[in-house]
Scaffold this active site. Structure first.
Site, PDB file in Angstrom:
ATOM      1  CE  LYS A 492      75.296  38.408  45.435  1.00 26.91           C
ATOM      2  NZ  LYS A 492      75.657  37.528  46.546  1.00 26.91           N
ATOM      3  CE1 TYR A 717      42.853  30.612  36.642  1.00 22.35           C
ATOM      4  CE2 TYR A 717      44.649  32.175  37.022  1.00 22.35           C
ATOM      5  CZ  TYR A 717      43.942  31.324  36.170  1.00 22.35           C
ATOM      6  OH  TYR A 717      44.333  31.193  34.864  1.00 22.35           O
TER       7      TYR A 717
END
Length: 823
Positions: A492, A717
């Site tokens: 999965k 940033y």
């Protein structure tokens, strides 16, 4: 094989019993895998018992393919229906017999044999030395890294009568293994590459491991080693006569002095020989590992009497490339198998076997150069033709003068070119469409240019998946299980980030019993890629019922209302569907609780359209000792609930409860099947067997730019990164949109460049991150950066930011290119 043998001759060599029909064929091929049987009428199948399966179980199937001679255990009961049509050579231990037969074949080889051992670099030394010596000799080599108790015998069987020299590598993981390999190989020239920590858990000490490895050289006339490896030198000097030892070093005092002068992208190696003559070699790399490996190669070639000028001609075609088969996404939904260093028949056989194991595509296309083997050219290409027909190649593109001899002899389409440049000028990318393309050629042809042209142009960051490591982990867990216990593997979430289709296909080759996915569309995608294994869907929804039916997927049923809805669908469709019942014993997520059992039994009786394939439960804390009693309580409750359900059925579904951690901690509850998840991918969350598993994935990127900054400069940033002192930073091509977690910002995370740590500085951006490389020398733009892999623990990284390895694995973006390889 050097000499074909009759069954009677093999029985005499092995001192074995012989039963079955008389007048058997000459045996010229030894096989242990049904997928490798090229000429069944001349094959001997050796039935070996391994962690995955027992070769004896496949004998009737292999006999049906045309094989008539079998090497089997004395404990094997010969099936009556083939007892008169096949020959059986019976021995106590088939692996020992395989080794004994290989030793006999080795005895027939008259040319020199070079044996290589050590912890790292064996395969690269072998390949490079093979290319150098191949200019003067017909060379036989171990295929890839065939250096084990089974790999070495198979390598010896690859030596043919026309070979003049053989190069074999030998690896061990525990004491008393090397004697067996040394008895087979009996090398005249030995190379001790180095000694490291690989397989250290199998030995009491580093000294014991060194002594065991050195046993390979007992028959050697000369033994080559690097003088700087002091422990190796001390041991060899204490065991072997000084006349046998050939040392090389950076400085004076060795038999060969090989001093390195590095330049920007290449190096010079100044050779000072024992007679004080000087020669300068030029090599196309600067990293320390390659420079050590190539100096072993140069020393070995000189020891064999090769002229330095001829050695240099061979060096001109070497590059620091990974010696491995790699699967890469290509143009127009094609897949590329990159084997751009191979140059012999043994390597071609392995590459074609790897090709055969991949999921089906529209066509199989082979792009191949001349095979640079001195010997009978017509015989070599006759063998190539047989291999191509056996593997059902649909189209061939040949490059070189000799490969053109196949023109007009193939029963399928082909094109031939004089050289790689001519091919590149004429290559039409639109010709390829959903194809499986094997690109295999000798180094001198530069086939990496073809791979670069055919590769899908996507994001430069890559996630490399080591399929050999995946096989190792699968086999490790198999050793913890009873032979009859089935294995369901969780694929999965894009196979925990690794890429579901390729990993599922590899698991299919490993003969896993079941796959499990989270959602129906994941199962549909696997079916469309040719995956045939049973697939359990953990979270099906009503809208997907028609797809469950259409693609033969097996949904989990977790509540009475969902049971009714699915049963009504099957009734209307007049179909039967296999389902899996989730029993809630403490997870409290999905699943039938104890109070639902009565209703569930009524529904099972009322709706026979739903066939119960299995009953299972989820363990909450199998990986932690603190939850031991709770886990045992879960398992006992599950057994009670399952027994109540099964008592009302006229058939017996499978039962499964254990996840990866549960397999380790609660093997007594393995029941009919286990569910292997994170452990397959190299993470052993209980911590008991960390050293026994191998990380299967390595996330890599590159340096985009390097900047020199002053003290106090800020980075990124919000100016979160601040230079404490003047230094350098590098911007790398990965960010949180690729799955590199933003929590690694500001020193929480680090990466490796040339094996050295570089911390993250400033905030991780969407597509980039910055790292501090102050104090790290010889780093340049374009260099490879390792985010995680065998050298950076995924568990440690997860702990640094307060998460779990599952999250880091599954967060890797689909824009990151997945590359699969066999090392």
């Amino acid at each position: 094989m050097i000499q074909s043998l009759t069954s009677e001759q093999i029985a005499i060599v092995l001192e074995a019993n012989l039963t079955g029909k008389a007048d058997g064929p000459l045996v010229s091929q030894i096989v242990i895998d049904s997928r490798n049987i090229l000429q069944p009428e001349n094959a001997l199948f050796v039935a070996l018992k391994g962690a995955k399966f027992d070769g004896h179980d496949f004998i009737e199937e292999i006999h049906a393919l045309g094989v008539n001679v079998f090497l089997v255990s004395t404990h094997y009961k010969i099936p009556s229906k083939i007892s008169k049509s096949a020959i059986f050579i019976q021995v106590e231990d088939t692996k020992q017999a395989l080794q004994k037969l290989a030793a006999y074949q080795r005895h027939l080889f008259q040319g020199p044999l070079i044996g290589i051992t050590g912890s790292n670099g064996k395969t690269i030394i072998k390949e490079w030395l093979g290319q150098i010596l191949g200019q003067q000799y017909a060379v036989a080599k171990s295929p890839k890294s065939y250096n084990s108790q089974v790999g070495v015998p198979l390598s010896v069987f690859g030596i043919e009568a026309g070979h003049q020299l053989a190069i074999m590598e030998a690896g061990i993981s525990r004491p008393q293994e090397m004697e067996k390999l040394a008895n087979i190989l009996k090398p005249q020239l030995g190379i001790f590459a180095n000694i490291g920590t690989a397989h250290e858990e199998g030995f009491d000490s580093m000294e014991q491991k060194l002594a065991e490895k050195a046993k390979l050289f007992e028959s050697c006339r000369f033994i080559i080693y690097r003088k700087e490896h002091a422990k190796i030198g001390q041991h060899l000097i204490s065991v072997f006569e000084s006349e046998k030892l050939v040392s090389w070093s950076d400085g004076i005092g060795a038999d060969y002095v090989l001093t390195v002068k590095k330049e920007e992208d290449k190096s010079k190696i100044l050779l000072i020989r024992p007679d004080m003559s000087v020669f300068t070699f030029h090599v196309p790399f600067t990293d320390e590992a390659s420079l050590e490996n190539i100096r072993h190669v140069i020393t070995a070639a000189l020891t064999l009497g090769m002229d330095p000028k001829l050695i240099q001609e061979g060096l001109n075609h070497l590059k620091a490339v990974d010696m491995r088969l790699t699967l890469k996404p290509g143009v127009n939904q094609s897949l590329i198998i990159d084997d751009t260093y191979n140059n012999d028949l043994a390597g071609l056989r392995l590459a074609l076997d790897f090709m055969a194991a991949q999921r089906p595509k529209k066509r199989k296309i082979l792009i191949i150069s001349d095979l640079l083997q001195i010997g009978d050219i017509s015989q070599v290409y006759e063998e190539v033709q047989k291999l191509l027909n056996y593997h059902n190649i649909d189209f061939l593109i040949g490059v070189g003068e000799d490969i053109g001899s196949l023109q007009g002899r193939l029963g399928f389409g082909s094109q031939f070119y004089r050289d790689t440049e001519e091919l590149l000028r004429n290559l039409d990318l639109e010709f390829f469409d959903n194809d499986l393309i094997l690109v295999t050629g000798a180094r001198k042809f530069g086939f990496e240019a073809i791979v670069n042209l055919l590769q899908q142009r996507i994001h430069g960051t890559t996630l490399e998946i080591n399929l050999n490591a995946l096989t190792h982990n699968y086999n490790f867990f198999k050793t913890k299980l009873l032979p009859q216990t089935k294995v369901m593997v969780m694929v999965k979430a894009f196979a925990y980030g690794g890429g579901a289709a390729e990993i599922a296909n590899h698991l299919q080759q490993l003969k896993a019993d079941y796959l499990a996915v989270a959602y129906t569309d994941e199962g549909v995608a696997l079916r469309k890629e040719g995956i045939r294994l049973p697939i359990m869907v953990l979270n099906p929804v009503q809208e997907s019922f028609i797809h469950l039916q259409q693609y033969d997927l097996e949904p989990v049923v977790y509540s009475p209302p969902f049971f009714r809805e699915l049963a009504k669908f099957c009734h209307v469709q007049q179909t039967v569907m296999k389902v899996h019942l989730d029993l809630d014993t403490g997870m409290h997520r999905l699943g039938f609780e104890e109070q639902h059992i009565a209703d569930l039994l009524e529904l099972i009786q009322k709706y026979p359209q739903l066939q119960i394939g299995s009953l299972y439960t989820h363990l909450v804390g199998a990986d932690e000792e603190i939850h031991h009693d709770f886990t045992v309580g879960q398992l006992k409750l599950f057994m009670s609930m399952a027994d109540e359900i099964v008592s009302k059925l006229d058939y017996v579904p499978l039962r499964h409860a254990l996840n990866s951690a549960g397999i380790i901690r609660f093997p007594e509850y393995q029941l009919d099947m286990v569910r292997l998840g994170i452990g397959l991918y190299g993470v052993e969350v209980s911590g008991r067997f960390d050293s026994h598993l191998k990380p299967i994935s390595t996330l890599k990127t590159t340096i985009s730019q390097i900047k020199s900054l002053s003290k106090g400069d800020t980075i990124g940033y919000s100016r979160k990164g601040v230079m404490d002192q003047a230094g350098r930073i590098a911007t790398i091509a990965i960010g949180y949109a690729d799955g590199y977690d933003r929590r690694f910002s500001n020193g929480k995370g680090y990466v490796l460049i040339h094996g050295k740590k570089a911390p993250v500085i400033g905030n991780v951006c969407m597509d980039m991150a910055m790292i501090d490389i102050s104090g790290l020398d010889e780093i340049k733009e374009g260099d490879e950066v390792v985010i995680y892999g065998p050298t950076i623990s995924l568990k440690e990284l997860a702990e640094r930011i307060g998460t779990i390895p599952y999250e880091l694995l599954t967060n890797i973006s689909s824009r990151v290119k997945r590359v699969y390889y066999l090392d």
